[in-house]
Design an enzyme around this catalytic site. Structure first.
Site, PDB file in Angstrom:
ATOM      1  CG  ASP A  36      66.590  75.271  19.755  1.00  9.01           C
ATOM      2  OD1 ASP A  36      66.547  76.280  19.027  1.00  9.01           O
ATOM      3  OD2 ASP A  36      66.698  75.346  21.001  1.00  9.01           O
ATOM      4  CG  ASP A  57      73.877  72.180  25.405  1.00  6.80           C
ATOM      5  OD1 ASP A  57      74.470  73.119  24.827  1.00  6.80           O
ATOM      6  OD2 ASP A  57      73.844  72.066  26.643  1.00  6.80           O
ATOM      7  CB  VAL A  58      75.844  74.218  20.092  1.00  6.63           C
ATOM      8  CG1 VAL A  58      74.804  73.964  19.019  1.00  6.63           C
ATOM      9  CG2 VAL A  58      75.599  75.540  20.810  1.00  6.63           C
ATOM     10  CB  SER A 137      76.570  89.998  16.880  1.00  2.00           C
ATOM     11  OG  SER A 137      76.091  91.242  17.365  1.00  2.00           O
ATOM     12  CE1 TYR A 150      74.890  87.536  21.690  1.00  2.00           C
ATOM     13  CE2 TYR A 150      75.553  89.689  20.856  1.00  2.00           C
ATOM     14  CZ  TYR A 150      74.865  88.495  20.694  1.00  2.00           C
ATOM     15  OH  TYR A 150      74.164  88.257  19.529  1.00  2.00           O
ATOM     16  CE  LYS A 154      76.658  85.894  18.824  1.00  2.00           C
ATOM     17  NZ  LYS A 154      76.226  84.734  18.034  1.00  2.00           N
TER      18      LYS A 154
HETATM   19  P1  NAP Z   1      66.522  83.245  19.738  1.00  2.00           P
HETATM   20  O1  NAP Z   1      65.202  83.536  19.133  1.00  2.00           O
HETATM   21  O2  NAP Z   1      66.667  83.234  21.217  1.00  2.00           O
HETATM   22  O3  NAP Z   1      67.011  81.850  19.115  1.00  2.00           O
HETATM   23  C1  NAP Z   1      68.143  81.166  19.581  1.00  2.00           C
HETATM   24  C2  NAP Z   1      67.802  79.706  19.746  1.00  2.00           C
HETATM   25  O4  NAP Z   1      68.988  78.994  20.190  1.00  2.00           O
HETATM   26  C3  NAP Z   1      66.730  79.498  20.831  1.00  2.00           C
HETATM   27  O5  NAP Z   1      65.791  78.534  20.426  1.00  2.00           O
HETATM   28  C4  NAP Z   1      67.571  79.024  22.006  1.00  2.00           C
HETATM   29  O6  NAP Z   1      66.853  78.300  22.967  1.00  2.00           O
HETATM   30  C5  NAP Z   1      68.605  78.174  21.303  1.00  2.00           C
HETATM   31  N1  NAP Z   1      69.748  77.849  22.153  1.00  2.00           N
HETATM   32  C6  NAP Z   1      70.185  78.499  23.269  1.00  2.00           C
HETATM   33  N2  NAP Z   1      71.225  77.849  23.806  1.00  2.00           N
HETATM   34  C7  NAP Z   1      71.460  76.773  23.016  1.00  2.00           C
HETATM   35  C8  NAP Z   1      72.396  75.718  23.062  1.00  2.00           C
HETATM   36  N3  NAP Z   1      73.297  75.630  24.043  1.00  2.00           N
HETATM   37  N4  NAP Z   1      72.346  74.777  22.095  1.00  2.00           N
HETATM   38  C9  NAP Z   1      71.413  74.837  21.115  1.00  2.00           C
HETATM   39  N5  NAP Z   1      70.489  75.804  21.020  1.00  2.00           N
HETATM   40  C10 NAP Z   1      70.518  76.765  21.969  1.00  2.00           C
HETATM   41  O7  NAP Z   1      67.631  84.293  19.238  1.00  2.00           O
HETATM   42  P2  NAP Z   1      67.970  84.875  17.806  1.00  2.00           P
HETATM   43  O8  NAP Z   1      67.892  86.329  17.914  1.00  2.00           O
HETATM   44  O9  NAP Z   1      67.244  84.162  16.742  1.00  2.00           O
HETATM   45  O10 NAP Z   1      69.529  84.517  17.725  1.00  2.00           O
HETATM   46  C11 NAP Z   1      70.097  83.622  16.789  1.00  2.00           C
HETATM   47  C12 NAP Z   1      71.577  83.970  16.616  1.00  2.00           C
HETATM   48  O11 NAP Z   1      71.680  85.286  16.057  1.00  2.00           O
HETATM   49  C13 NAP Z   1      72.352  84.015  17.925  1.00  2.00           C
HETATM   50  O12 NAP Z   1      73.649  83.478  17.723  1.00  2.00           O
HETATM   51  C14 NAP Z   1      72.438  85.495  18.228  1.00  2.00           C
HETATM   52  O13 NAP Z   1      73.542  85.815  19.043  1.00  2.00           O
HETATM   53  C15 NAP Z   1      72.581  86.052  16.825  1.00  2.00           C
HETATM   54  N6  NAP Z   1      72.244  87.465  16.708  1.00  2.00           N
HETATM   55  C16 NAP Z   1      70.986  87.910  16.996  1.00  2.00           C
HETATM   56  C17 NAP Z   1      70.701  89.267  16.858  1.00  2.00           C
HETATM   57  C18 NAP Z   1      69.342  89.841  17.146  1.00  2.00           C
HETATM   58  O14 NAP Z   1      69.206  91.074  17.159  1.00  2.00           O
HETATM   59  N7  NAP Z   1      68.314  89.018  17.369  1.00  2.00           N
HETATM   60  C19 NAP Z   1      71.700  90.146  16.451  1.00  2.00           C
HETATM   61  C20 NAP Z   1      72.960  89.661  16.180  1.00  2.00           C
HETATM   62  C21 NAP Z   1      73.221  88.311  16.296  1.00  2.00           C
HETATM   63  P3  NAP Z   1      66.268  79.158  24.240  1.00  2.00           P
HETATM   64  O15 NAP Z   1      65.158  79.977  23.669  1.00  2.00           O
HETATM   65  O16 NAP Z   1      65.810  78.133  25.199  1.00  2.00           O
HETATM   66  O17 NAP Z   1      67.413  79.986  24.758  1.00  2.00           O
END
Ligand code: NAP
Length: 245
Positions: A36, A57-58, A137, A150, A154
C-alpha cells in the site's frame, strides 16, 4: 487450500477490498505481499501465515519494479498479482480539473499497467503460468454521471485486461478483471451514508443491496487459482446485477 504454493502480491491492500483479498488468499494457503502507499501496516503482525508488507505507490513505475523484485527476494517468485490500488474521484465533464484527471489516471490506469507489465516480465522469465487480476468497476463498463475521470480510468482497465490477455496468452499468463458494484469500504463510506445516494444504489441493483468486500475476495480466489485455468481476458462483474440491465 486453493492457493497453496502460490505467491501473490496485492496492491492497495491496507484497507477495504485489497485487505480482504490478501487475508482470504492467506487463508487459502498463499504467501502474500500486502502492499500500500502508507509507510506501514500494523495489522501485518497479527496475520497468520506467510504475510509481508511492502510500501509501494503504484503510480510510480520504479516503485512497482521494486515491489516485484522485493517480492521475489522474499518468496522466490510471483504467481499472482492483484492490481487493486485505486482512488475515487467526483466531478463530471464540466467540472473535472486537470489535476484530478491526472491523479486518477496515474493511480488507477497507469498503476494497473505498471503492475501488469512488471509482474508479467518476471512470470515469463520464471516460466510461471501466472494470473494477473485487475480491479475495474461497474463504472468501467457503463456510464455514470459525476465520476468522469474514475469511469474513464476503469474503462481503461477493462481494455488493459483484454489486450494484455492477448499479449500474454502465448506465455500461458492469464489476465482477468473483477468489476465490483458498490461495496462498503472507506472509498464509498461517505456517499453510502447519504440517504438519497444509498437509496439510488439499492434501487439500481437488481439484488437490492450493496456488496461486501468478501464478495470480491471470493471472486479473486477463483481467478487466482487453477480452477480458472481456461479463463483469460474476462471481466467478472460482481455487482448484484447492476450491469445486467
Ligand atoms: P479503499 O478502502 O480506499 O482501499 C484502497 C487502498 O489503496 C487504500 O489503502 C489507499 O490508500 C490505497 N492507495 C491509494 N492510492 C494508492 C497508490 N497510489 N498506491 C498504492 N496504494 C494506494 O478502497 P476500496 O473500495 O477497497 O477500493 C479498492 C479497489 O476497488 C479500487 O481500485 C477501487 O476503484 C475498486 N472499486 C471499489 C468499489 C467500491 O464500491 N468500494 C467499486 C468498484 C471498484 P488511501 O486510503 O490513503 O487512499
Amino acid at each position: 487450500m486453493r492457493l497453496k504454493n502460490k505467491v501473490a502480491v496485492v496492491t492497495g491492500a491496507g484497507s477495504g477490498i485489497g485487505k480482504e483479498i490478501g487475508e482470504t488468499f492467506l487463508r487459502e494457503g498463499a504467501k502474500v505481499v500486502f502492499s500500500d502507499i502508507h509507510d506501514d501496516f500494523s495489522e501485518i503482525e497479527n496475520l497468520e501465515g506467510d504475510a509481508k508488507y511492502l510500501k509501494c505507490d503504484v503510480s510510480s513505475a520504479s516503485e512497482v519494479i521494486d515491489l516485484i523484485e522485493k517480492t521475489i527476494d522474499l518468496f522466490g517468485g510471483i504467481d499472482v498479482i492483484v492490481n487493486n490500488a485505486g482512488i475515487g474521484s467526483l466531478g463530471g465533464i464540466l467540472d473535472v480539473t486537470d489535476e484530478d484527471w491526472q491523479k486518477v489516471i496515474d493511480v488507477n490506469l497507469s498503476g494497473t499497467m505498471y503492475g501488469m507489465r512488471e509482474a508479467a516480465k518476471k512470470m515469463k522469465e520464471q516460466n510461471k503460468k501466472g494470473s494477473i487480476i485487475n480491479i475495474s468497476s461497474i463504472l468501467g463498463s457503463v456510464g455514470f454521471n459525476g465520476a468522469l475521470a474514475y469511469s474513464a480510468s476503469k474503462g481503461g482497465v477493462v481494455q488493459l485486461t483484454r489486450s494484455g490477455a492477448l499479449d500474454l496468452a502465448e506465455s500461458s499468463i492469464r489476465v482477468n478483471a473483477i468489476a465490483p458494484g458498490f461495496i462498503r469500504t472507506n472509498m464509498t463510506k461517505d456517499v453510502l451514508e447519504d440517504d438519497n445516494f444509498n437509496a439510488m444504489v439499492k434501487s439500481s441493483t437488481p439484488l437490492g443491496h450493496v456488496g461486501e468486500v468478501e464478495d470480491i475476495a471470493n471472486a479473486a480466489v477463483y481467478l487466482a487459482s487453477d480452477e480458472s485455468k481456461y479463463v483469460t481476458g474476462n471481466i467478472l462483474h460482481v455487482d448484484g446485477g447492476w450491469t445486467a440491465k
